[in-house]
Enzyme design. Sequence first.
Site, PDB file in Angstrom:
ATOM      1  N   PHE A 146     -58.380 -73.055  -8.528  1.00 25.85           N
ATOM      2  CA  PHE A 146     -58.428 -72.035  -9.575  1.00 25.85           C
ATOM      3  C   PHE A 146     -59.732 -72.225 -10.341  1.00 25.85           C
ATOM      4  O   PHE A 146     -59.913 -73.202 -11.060  1.00 25.85           O
ATOM      5  CB  PHE A 146     -57.253 -72.128 -10.543  1.00 25.85           C
ATOM      6  N   ASP A 233     -66.097 -78.631 -11.115  1.00 26.23           N
ATOM      7  CA  ASP A 233     -65.559 -77.717 -12.117  1.00 26.23           C
ATOM      8  C   ASP A 233     -64.671 -78.524 -13.059  1.00 26.23           C
ATOM      9  O   ASP A 233     -63.523 -78.811 -12.761  1.00 26.23           O
ATOM     10  CB  ASP A 233     -64.766 -76.592 -11.455  1.00 26.23           C
ATOM     11  N   LYS A 274     -64.073 -74.529 -22.273  1.00 23.48           N
ATOM     12  CA  LYS A 274     -62.866 -74.815 -23.061  1.00 23.48           C
ATOM     13  C   LYS A 274     -63.118 -75.768 -24.224  1.00 23.48           C
ATOM     14  O   LYS A 274     -63.580 -75.353 -25.277  1.00 23.48           O
ATOM     15  CB  LYS A 274     -61.761 -75.317 -22.144  1.00 23.48           C
TER      16      LYS A 274
END
Length: 426
Positions: A146, A233, A274
């Site tokens: 994802f 990531d 984030k």
Amino acid sequence: MSVIEKLNADGIIALENKYGAHNYHPLPVVLNRGEGVYVWDVDGKKYYDFLSAYSAVNQGHCHPKIIGALINQAQKLTLTSRAFYNDQLGPYEEFVTKYFGFDKVLPMNTGVEAVETALKLCRKWAYEVKGVAEHEAQIIVCDGNFHGRTTTIISFSNDENARKNFGPFTKGFIKIAYDNLEALETALKSSKNIAGFLVEPIQGEAGVYTPEDEYMIRAKELCNQYNVLFIADEVQTGIARTGSLLAVCGKCTCENQCERQKTYATPDILILGKALSGGAYPVSAVLANDAIMNVIKPGQHGSTFGGNPIAAALAIAALEVVNEEHLIQNARVLGKLFRSKLNEYIHNSNVAVLVRGRGLLNAVVINDTEESDTAWNICMAMRDNGLLAKPTHGNIIRFAPPLVINEVQLLHCVAIIIKTLRQFEK
């Protein structure tokens, strides 16, 4: 009195259902305040937040230092675009590159923008440095990944719900099994056009799927061997979440006391988002050394908001909090405690079969199918008991509290989780 103040929770949910696109399925709780590890709903009920906005709020809700940086900068200068210099971006770029140990940073806003940026950077490096023929570059990705939901990224997603009726899709990706070094080496050998390997150190949306200890370092060694960029990531796993500054990388600020330190590898391209802003503002970043980043020239990539003064000031404050409040060490110690206590319960449980994770990114696998609503119902019951979490992949519940949580709070939360699971024992 505003319209919102007059509405109860049902009324606010009805507004979203009527006027908002139905692209999310939220747990039915309407929040209006947060502080540290806690959030409150519109009726004043207090909850532990065990999702942290998918690990964006690592430093806790409304951290005073981060909010102070936001307010201070917002009162002076909010946006210039990159048409001009501003007095915040250069100091931030110096700070963040030294913090993570890279030569350069390319600032963006959202996590998915940063992933797209990394893909473009990787391809350009392949054409201009490695010598791959233009339009022929391929990037290896993993099953169960994802990385976001842009058209390019869903092109290599396994989530058919995210893919159906959104094609045609972008070519140039090779999918392999996650946590499988043989599959990676086979793919690396398959073509001289392989530009990069994009991987999550832990697959969060897949249910906090944590690979074998040696997977990342061996994958990095294989990428080095075949002259392929190793792209990590860390949008969800980075910024102290897993008990180290990064889940994959030995470049950390905790004096080599990381959990599984020996298994870490330094990425060629690092993707962050984030918690880079403590959840107060969209801030993301792509970091790499000069040999890679210098392929990007003026006009070839950019963002109006990327690198804006508020983002730069916020990110420095957010990263300083990680060090000042020892969030790396706290996540490592309390994560082990969390898994230990849950494992004690799961040993004799019929409803929960496994707890896995690293640091304070963990998941409990529920003894039911992905199509069942058991995990959802457990999360609803936990909500009623004062703790907010959310299922992923149907039968898995992810637990990721703000990293400012203390041991007393954590043990209280474990008691709530176990109390709730007991309600569902057969």
